[in-house]
Design a protein around this motif. Structure first.
Motif, PDB file in Angstrom:
ATOM      1  N   PRO A 305      54.555  42.828  54.020  1.00  0.00           N
ATOM      2  CA  PRO A 305      54.488  44.209  53.532  1.00  0.00           C
ATOM      3  C   PRO A 305      55.086  44.443  52.498  1.00  0.00           C
ATOM      4  N   GLY A 306      54.405  44.840  51.428  1.00  0.00           N
ATOM      5  CA  GLY A 306      54.874  45.108  50.187  1.00  0.00           C
ATOM      6  C   GLY A 306      53.700  45.294  49.209  1.00  0.00           C
ATOM      7  N   PRO A 307      54.061  46.121  47.888  1.00  0.00           N
ATOM      8  CA  PRO A 307      53.171  46.390  46.941  1.00  0.00           C
ATOM      9  C   PRO A 307      52.110  45.442  46.541  1.00  0.00           C
ATOM     10  N   ALA A 308      52.525  44.156  46.713  1.00  0.00           N
ATOM     11  CA  ALA A 308      51.557  43.012  46.226  1.00  0.00           C
ATOM     12  C   ALA A 308      50.368  42.857  47.299  1.00  0.00           C
ATOM     13  N   ASN A 309      50.492  43.488  48.565  1.00  0.00           N
ATOM     14  CA  ASN A 309      49.467  43.339  49.377  1.00  0.00           C
ATOM     15  C   ASN A 309      48.137  43.848  48.875  1.00  0.00           C
ATOM     16  N   ILE A 310      48.256  44.893  48.051  1.00  0.00           N
ATOM     17  CA  ILE A 310      46.991  45.557  47.305  1.00  0.00           C
ATOM     18  C   ILE A 310      46.356  44.514  46.786  1.00  0.00           C
ATOM     19  N   GLU A 311      46.767  44.261  45.618  1.00  0.00           N
ATOM     20  CA  GLU A 311      46.204  42.983  44.998  1.00  0.00           C
ATOM     21  C   GLU A 311      45.992  41.756  45.543  1.00  0.00           C
ATOM     22  N   GLY A 312      46.707  41.490  46.584  1.00  0.00           N
ATOM     23  CA  GLY A 312      46.315  40.468  47.577  1.00  0.00           C
ATOM     24  C   GLY A 312      45.015  40.311  48.447  1.00  0.00           C
ATOM     25  N   ILE A 313      44.818  41.765  48.623  1.00  0.00           N
ATOM     26  CA  ILE A 313      43.588  42.141  49.378  1.00  0.00           C
ATOM     27  C   ILE A 313      42.351  42.211  48.318  1.00  0.00           C
ATOM     28  N   GLU A 314      42.543  42.617  47.212  1.00  0.00           N
ATOM     29  CA  GLU A 314      41.554  42.713  46.463  1.00  0.00           C
ATOM     30  C   GLU A 314      41.348  41.129  45.815  1.00  0.00           C
ATOM     31  N   ARG A 315      42.086  40.416  45.918  1.00  0.00           N
ATOM     32  CA  ARG A 315      42.042  38.874  45.355  1.00  0.00           C
ATOM     33  C   ARG A 315      41.063  38.226  46.614  1.00  0.00           C
ATOM     34  N   LEU A 316      41.330  38.292  47.882  1.00  0.00           N
ATOM     35  CA  LEU A 316      40.972  37.836  48.895  1.00  0.00           C
ATOM     36  C   LEU A 316      39.356  38.402  48.838  1.00  0.00           C
ATOM     37  N   ALA A 317      39.067  39.740  48.839  1.00  0.00           N
ATOM     38  CA  ALA A 317      37.876  40.238  48.829  1.00  0.00           C
ATOM     39  C   ALA A 317      36.893  39.370  47.925  1.00  0.00           C
ATOM     40  N   ARG A 318      37.378  39.278  46.715  1.00  0.00           N
ATOM     41  CA  ARG A 318      36.687  38.577  45.773  1.00  0.00           C
ATOM     42  C   ARG A 318      36.431  37.268  46.071  1.00  0.00           C
ATOM     43  N   ALA A 319      37.030  36.550  46.606  1.00  0.00           N
ATOM     44  CA  ALA A 319      37.138  35.127  47.088  1.00  0.00           C
ATOM     45  C   ALA A 319      36.289  34.793  48.411  1.00  0.00           C
ATOM     46  N   MET A 320      36.272  35.846  49.226  1.00  0.00           N
ATOM     47  CA  MET A 320      35.450  35.714  50.462  1.00  0.00           C
ATOM     48  C   MET A 320      33.950  36.454  50.101  1.00  0.00           C
ATOM     49  N   HIS A 321      33.954  37.340  49.396  1.00  0.00           N
ATOM     50  CA  HIS A 321      32.544  37.800  49.078  1.00  0.00           C
ATOM     51  C   HIS A 321      32.086  38.131  47.399  1.00  0.00           C
ATOM     52  N   PRO A 322      32.199  37.020  46.865  1.00  0.00           N
ATOM     53  CA  PRO A 322      31.983  37.135  45.243  1.00  0.00           C
ATOM     54  C   PRO A 322      30.605  37.793  44.943  1.00  0.00           C
TER      55      PRO A 322
END
Length: 325
Positions: A305-322
């Motif tokens: 849990p921390g502010p970096a979660n938000i960018e982490g989710i965005e990176r994950l979404a791009r990798a999973m659903h390009p």
């Protein structure tokens, strides 16, 4: 220089407005009480000397500009390599312990608040707990994700773990407006992401933290489960009734994940070592994710849990659903 009556009147109005604003400042809103793993925690005034455990919680404090209230950090250099940006924000704040601090470490730093969590700097029954710190005048703010270790009735992980902890920090330090603005911005980004992904939310995802005999991973109550869901997937180990824990390789392989997150500690080989292990493993090498080389390394601070979660989710979404980007 003489002032016109209108100018004098205007200055008087401004003075009255400034006085009213000063009276309404959040600093005068104390005492405040926040929830702390189901127990109320009250502050008569904003803490002045805080020690923060771990890189993720430190980044929460940095996000609210609390460096001038921090007299120490702990649990960083013993596990992680930090970025230049982290070190710039940290400035000259000392690290009092490279991993878990001792009671002596904390007492020597003379804080009035320790921001930590269960298995994030504290262990139930250990040397450092809220009960052992209280006689020394040190209050403990507990990371909400970690409350599951004492309270088994907690709901499954959601992004409210992040939002709520940041808002608690804002309340404690008289920065409610700043905290709410950050949370509102994060929620807007997540709403935009959800719109892009749409109904495509069935991808099976496995998080590989560490371990060879048994994988250490994220269960129902850990932040990565919420992150995977926000990115349009489902955690194949979400049925584990814990936050972080171990399972079997056979169970993970039977779930046949389509995508794998590698926790990149950036030491001891990091994500590359984890990937090589999976590709040589007799059952994991047969999973869809490994056969198709569908991986994403994410850092510790992106998955706790921390502010970096938000960018982490965005990176994950791009990798999973390009296709959605």
């Amino acid at each position: 220089m003489k002032l016109s009556p209108m100018t004098k009147s205007g200055l008087k109005s401004l003075s009255l407005f400034a006085a009213a604003m000063a009276f309404a400042t959040p600093a005068l809103a104390f005492p405040v009480t926040v929830d702390n793993c189901g127990t109320p925690l009250t502050f008569e005034a904003a803490p002045e000397r805080m020690v923060v455990q771990d890189i993720n919680m430190s980044e929460m404090a940095f996000a609210l500009g609390l460096q001038d209230r921090m007299v120490g950090v702990s649990g960083i250099s013993g596990w992680y390599k930090t970025s230049e940006e982290f070190e710039r924000k940290r400035g000259d704040i000392p690290e009092i312990a490279p991993k878990y601090p001792t009671l002596e470490n904390l007492v020597a730093a003379d804080p009035d608040l320790f921001f930590a969590g269960w298995y994030y700097g504290m262990k139930p029954g250990g040397d450092v707990t809220p009960d052992t710190l209280a006689p020394h005048g040190i209050k403990t703010l507990i990371l909400t994700e970690s409350c599951i270790h004492l309270d088994k009735a907690r709901p499954a992980a959601s992004l409210d773990l992040l939002y709520g902890d940041l808002l608690r920090l804002g309340t404690i330090f008289g920065k409610e407006v700043e905290a709410q603005a950050l949370v509102d911005g994060w929620k807007a980004r997540m709403a935009e992401l959800a719109e892009r992904i749409g109904d495509n939310r069935d991808m099976k995802v496995f998080l590989y933290d560490s371990g060879e005999d048994k994988p250490f991973t994220a269960g129902r109550f850990a932040m990565p489960t919420a992150m995977i869901e926000a990115a349009g997937g489902r955690n194949v180990t979400a049925d584990m009734e814990t936050s972080w824990g171990t399972t079997s390789w056979e169970a993970v392989a039977a779930a046949d994940p389509q995508f794998i997150i590698l926790l990149d500690y950036q030491d001891g080989g990091g994500a590359d070592k984890l990937r090589a292990f999976l590709e040589a493993h007799p059952v994991m090498s047969q999973t869809e994710a490994v056969k198709n080389a569908r991986y994403l390394p994410l850092r510790y601070e992106e998955l706790t849990p921390g502010p970096a979660n938000i960018e982490g989710i965005e990176r994950l979404a791009r990798a999973m659903h390009p296709e959605a980007f």
